[in-house]
Design a protein around this motif. Structure first.
Motif, PDB file in Angstrom:
ATOM      1  N   ALA A  17       0.823  -1.199   0.000  1.00 38.88           N
ATOM      2  CA  ALA A  17       0.000   0.000   0.000  1.00 38.88           C
ATOM      3  C   ALA A  17       0.859   1.252   0.000  1.00 38.88           C
ATOM      4  O   ALA A  17       0.489   2.276  -0.549  1.00 38.88           O
ATOM      5  N   LEU A  18       2.023   1.167   0.668  1.00 37.41           N
ATOM      6  CA  LEU A  18       2.889   2.336   0.749  1.00 37.41           C
ATOM      7  C   LEU A  18       3.828   2.462  -0.444  1.00 37.41           C
ATOM      8  O   LEU A  18       4.525   3.445  -0.582  1.00 37.41           O
ATOM      9  N   ALA A  19       3.879   1.395  -1.280  1.00 39.88           N
ATOM     10  CA  ALA A  19       4.767   1.438  -2.433  1.00 39.88           C
ATOM     11  C   ALA A  19       4.359   2.594  -3.342  1.00 39.88           C
ATOM     12  O   ALA A  19       3.188   2.761  -3.672  1.00 39.88           O
ATOM     13  N   GLY A  20       5.338   3.403  -3.747  1.00 41.09           N
ATOM     14  CA  GLY A  20       5.016   4.551  -4.569  1.00 41.09           C
ATOM     15  C   GLY A  20       5.855   4.599  -5.825  1.00 41.09           C
ATOM     16  O   GLY A  20       6.909   3.973  -5.912  1.00 41.09           O
ATOM     17  N   PRO A  21       5.382   5.343  -6.819  1.00 45.94           N
ATOM     18  CA  PRO A  21       6.136   5.455  -8.068  1.00 45.94           C
ATOM     19  C   PRO A  21       7.379   6.323  -7.884  1.00 45.94           C
ATOM     20  O   PRO A  21       7.396   7.253  -7.079  1.00 45.94           O
ATOM     21  N   VAL A  22       8.431   5.991  -8.618  1.00 46.05           N
ATOM     22  CA  VAL A  22       9.660   6.778  -8.607  1.00 46.05           C
ATOM     23  C   VAL A  22       9.998   7.173 -10.035  1.00 46.05           C
ATOM     24  O   VAL A  22       9.520   6.568 -10.994  1.00 46.05           O
ATOM     25  N   THR A  23      10.823   8.199 -10.160  1.00 49.49           N
ATOM     26  CA  THR A  23      11.224   8.716 -11.468  1.00 49.49           C
ATOM     27  C   THR A  23      12.725   8.558 -11.643  1.00 49.49           C
ATOM     28  O   THR A  23      13.500   8.869 -10.732  1.00 49.49           O
TER      29      THR A  23
END
Length: 257
Positions: A17-23
């Motif tokens: 749930a806490l996994a987020g996109p990175v650039t």
């Protein structure tokens, strides 16, 4: 007991749930030889300091899929919107725009007898025609007199090239060992794209010669029989018109995609 079970369930599901996109950073660099997720991506948060590789030479090269897996292990998501095949992380001191001390920019002095130096070597045996992958080359300390003059100073310079002949593991990488791999062979069917003013027209033709990425190739239009001067951009792909000069000037960029 029921409360503890609920808390445990929340903890177990919190990671995804806490996994987020990175650039991906525009110019990934590291300063100390320890390559971290924060060196490669923006928005890594608490995972910024996670070490994913050690850089022994001027750069380290990752396969895009490998990077996605490494990011996922730390709860990060990289969608690779540019469809890159590889990502290069360089020594910050050697990156474009870095200030190099005068002493470091001077010509390398002759090595004393018995001295060693770090050079790029083959990590496995390669057959003629094999394409060099990131894991196929490694930085190794060898006796200075064994280092080939004019050898590559960056692994990125040889990854994606093909072996001209059989090469043995442990041998020092030399410029004459490798060549750009052919992506189009004579008589291959090729899709030629003509891009101008935001409009793309595509025709199908037959190649009149072999070509590597960035090399000119003459294509005979299967419909009209007319010949088109194009530049190879990938297997069975070429561009013509104004974009052809761009492709020729940026051959290495096309090869890495």
């Amino acid at each position: 007991m029921r409360t503890l079970t609920l808390i445990a369930a929340l903890v177990l599901t919190a990671g995804p749930a806490l996994a987020g996109p990175v650039t991906l950073r525009a110019n990934p660099v590291d300063e100390d030889g320890r390559v971290t997720l924060g060196d490669i991506f923006e928005g890594t948060g608490a995972a910024s300091g996670v070490v994913v590789a050690s850089r022994a030479g001027p750069s380290v090269v990752f396969e895009a899929g490998q990077l996605q897996a490494l990011a996922a292990r730390s709860g990060l998501q990289w969608s690779n919107p540019q469809n890159l095949r590889r990502v290069v992380v360089r020594n910050a001191a050697l990156a474009p725009g870095a200030v190099v001390p005068a002493a470091a920019s001077a010509a390398r002095p002759a090595a004393p007898a018995g001295a060693t130096m770090s050079v790029l070597t083959y990590a496995r045996n390669l057959a003629a025609g094999d394409v060099v992958q990131p894991e196929d080359v490694v930085w190794t300390d060898v006796q200075a007199h064994l280092a080939a003059g004019g050898g590559p100073s960056d692994a990125e310079q040889v990854i994606g090239l093909s072996a001209r002949r059989a090469l043995r593991a442990g041998a020092v990488v030399g410029a004459r060992d490798l060549a750009a791999p052919q992506v189009i062979a004579r008589n291959d069917t090729v899709e030629v794209a003509f891009v101008a003013g935001g409009v793309t027209l595509t025709v199908t033709g037959r190649a009149m010669r072999n070509a590597a990425v960035g090399e000119p190739v003459t294509i005979t239009n299967l419909t009209s029989g007319r010949q088109i001067e194009a530049v190879a951009t990938g297997p069975g792909q070429a561009v013509a018109g104004p974009q052809a000069q761009v492709a020729r000037a940026n051959a290495a960029q096309y090869a890495l995609r």
